[in-house]
Design an enzyme around this catalytic site. Structure first.
Site, mmCIF file in Angstrom:
data_model
loop_
_atom_site.group_PDB
_atom_site.id
_atom_site.type_symbol
_atom_site.label_atom_id
_atom_site.label_comp_id
_atom_site.label_asym_id
_atom_site.label_seq_id
_atom_site.Cartn_x
_atom_site.Cartn_y
_atom_site.Cartn_z
ATOM 1 N N GLY A 139 0.803 -1.212 0.000
ATOM 2 C CA GLY A 139 0.000 0.000 0.000
ATOM 3 C C GLY A 139 0.837 1.263 0.000
ATOM 4 O O GLY A 139 0.533 2.233 -0.700
ATOM 5 N N SER A 182 -0.085 -4.580 6.187
ATOM 6 C CA SER A 182 -0.271 -4.649 7.633
ATOM 7 C C SER A 182 -1.719 -4.991 7.952
ATOM 8 O O SER A 182 -2.614 -4.784 7.134
ATOM 9 C CB SER A 182 0.114 -3.316 8.282
ATOM 10 N N ARG A 200 7.294 1.746 1.134
ATOM 11 C CA ARG A 200 7.610 0.330 1.360
ATOM 12 C C ARG A 200 8.055 -0.315 0.052
ATOM 13 O O ARG A 200 8.928 -1.191 0.032
ATOM 14 C CB ARG A 200 6.399 -0.402 1.944
ATOM 15 N N ARG A 211 6.311 0.209 10.462
ATOM 16 C CA ARG A 211 5.502 -0.460 9.437
ATOM 17 C C ARG A 211 6.115 -0.297 8.054
ATOM 18 O O ARG A 211 6.014 -1.180 7.211
ATOM 19 C CB ARG A 211 4.072 0.082 9.454
ATOM 20 N N ASP A 257 -0.785 -4.090 14.725
ATOM 21 C CA ASP A 257 -1.388 -3.716 16.000
ATOM 22 C C ASP A 257 -2.338 -4.819 16.422
ATOM 23 O O ASP A 257 -2.852 -5.575 15.589
ATOM 24 C CB ASP A 257 -2.136 -2.383 15.905
ATOM 25 N N ARG A 270 1.116 9.751 -9.666
ATOM 26 C CA ARG A 270 0.575 9.931 -8.324
ATOM 27 C C ARG A 270 1.547 9.452 -7.232
ATOM 28 O O ARG A 270 1.128 9.134 -6.110
ATOM 29 C CB ARG A 270 -0.768 9.196 -8.172
ATOM 30 N N ARG A 285 0.313 -9.273 -2.374
ATOM 31 C CA ARG A 285 0.286 -8.058 -1.554
ATOM 32 C C ARG A 285 0.966 -8.343 -0.228
ATOM 33 O O ARG A 285 0.693 -9.361 0.428
ATOM 34 C CB ARG A 285 -1.155 -7.613 -1.310
#
Length: 235
Positions: free
Chosen positions: A24, A94, A28, A220, A207, A47, A91
C-alpha cells in the site's frame, strides 16, 4: 497494447514482470526495490505510486504500490492483470489482529477474505462470492514461514471499506474465527479470479486490536521484512 499506458500506470507493455509484489505504501515499495531487487528500473511514478522492475535471485519481478483501500488496489490490480499481462500479484501489508494468538510482528496468510465491500456487485452474481487466494501460493507461503521459522497463521481476514468505524463488531468476526482486519484483499482476489490469474495477501500484524499494542508508521514502513522475504521466495 493500445490500452497502455493507463491513466494510473505510465509503463509500456513489457516493462512490468509477470509477478508483481505490491504494498500500500509507496515508500515500502522503494524499500523493497532497494533491498531485494537487483538492477531495479522505475516504471511508474504517476501519483507517486512507485513501481520498479528488477531481478531477485535471477528471476524477473516487479514491485509496486497500490494505495489504501479496496477501490484503490482494485484499480491498480485490474490494470496489471488485464492490460500488462501480469499473472501473479502478492500483496504485503499490515493488519490488525483480532486473534488471541496473533501478536505484533506475526504473519497472516489470507486464505480468504470476508468483507463489507460491494465490489462484487459489478459481476451480478446470483449469490455471495467468496474471495480466496491461490492455493499454491498459500501453500508456498506457509512452507516458507516454516523454513524461515516465522510465526504465522493461515485463515480468513476481514477486509473493511472503512478505517474509522463507529461500530466495527470485531468481536463478531472474531467469533467466526477471523484472524485479522485489513482493507485490500477482496478486490485483489476478485480481479485475479475474473482474469484467470493468481493472487495472495500476506500481512504482518501491526497492532493488536484486543490488547491495544501498536507499531509506529516508520516501523511499518521499513521493518516488516519477514513478509517480504516470504513473498519474494514465491517468485
Amino acid at each position: 497494447m493500445s490500452k497502455v499506458p493507463t491513466p494510473h500506470i505510465e509503463a509500456q507493455y513489457g516493462e512490468i514482470a509477470e509477478t508483481v509484489i505490491m504494498a500500500g505504501d509507496p515508500l515500502r515499495v522503494q524499500f523493497m526495490a532497494d533491498n531485494f531487487l537487483e538492477n531495479p528500473v522505475k516504471f511508474n511514478g504517476v501519483r507517486n505510486m512507485l513501481g520498479f522492475t528488477g531481478t531477485y535471485k535471477g528471476k524477473r519481478v516487479s514491485v509496486m504500490g497500490h494505495g489504501m483501500g479496496i477501490p484503490s488496489i482494485g484499480i491498480y490490480t485490474y490494470e496489471l492483470f488485464n492490460f500488462y499481462g501480469v499473472k501473479t500479484i502478492i500483496r504485503v501489508g499490515s493488519a490488525g489482529s483480532i486473534h488471541k494468538d496473533l501478536g505484533v510482528g506475526d504473519l497472516v496468510i489470507a486464505l480468504g477474505s470476508c468483507t463489507n465491500s460491494n465490489y462484487a456487485c459489478q459481476y451480478e452474481l446470483p449469490g455471495t462470492f467468496a474471495p480466496i487466494a491461490d492455493f499454491d501460493l498459500v501453500r508456498g507461503a506457509a512452507d516458507a514461514c516454516e523454513k524461515f521459522g516465522y510465526k504465522y497463521k493461515v485463515g480468513n481476514v476481514f477486509s473493511s471499506d472503512t478505517f474509522y468505524t463507529e461500530n466495527a463488531h470485531n468481536d463478531k468476526w472474531m467469533n467466526m474465527g477471523v484472524l485479522a482486519v485489513e482493507m485490500e484483499a477482496p478486490s485483489l482476489y476478485m480481479n485475479a479470479a475474473r482474469s484467470g490469474n493468481r493472487a495472495l495477501v500476506i500481512c504482518t500484524i501491526s497492532d493488536n486490536i484486543l490488547t491495544g499494542e501498536v507499531t509506529s508508521s516508520e516501523e511499518r514502513q521499513t521493518s516488516f521484512t519477514h513478509m517480504m522475504e516470504v513473498a519474494f521466495s514465491l517468485v
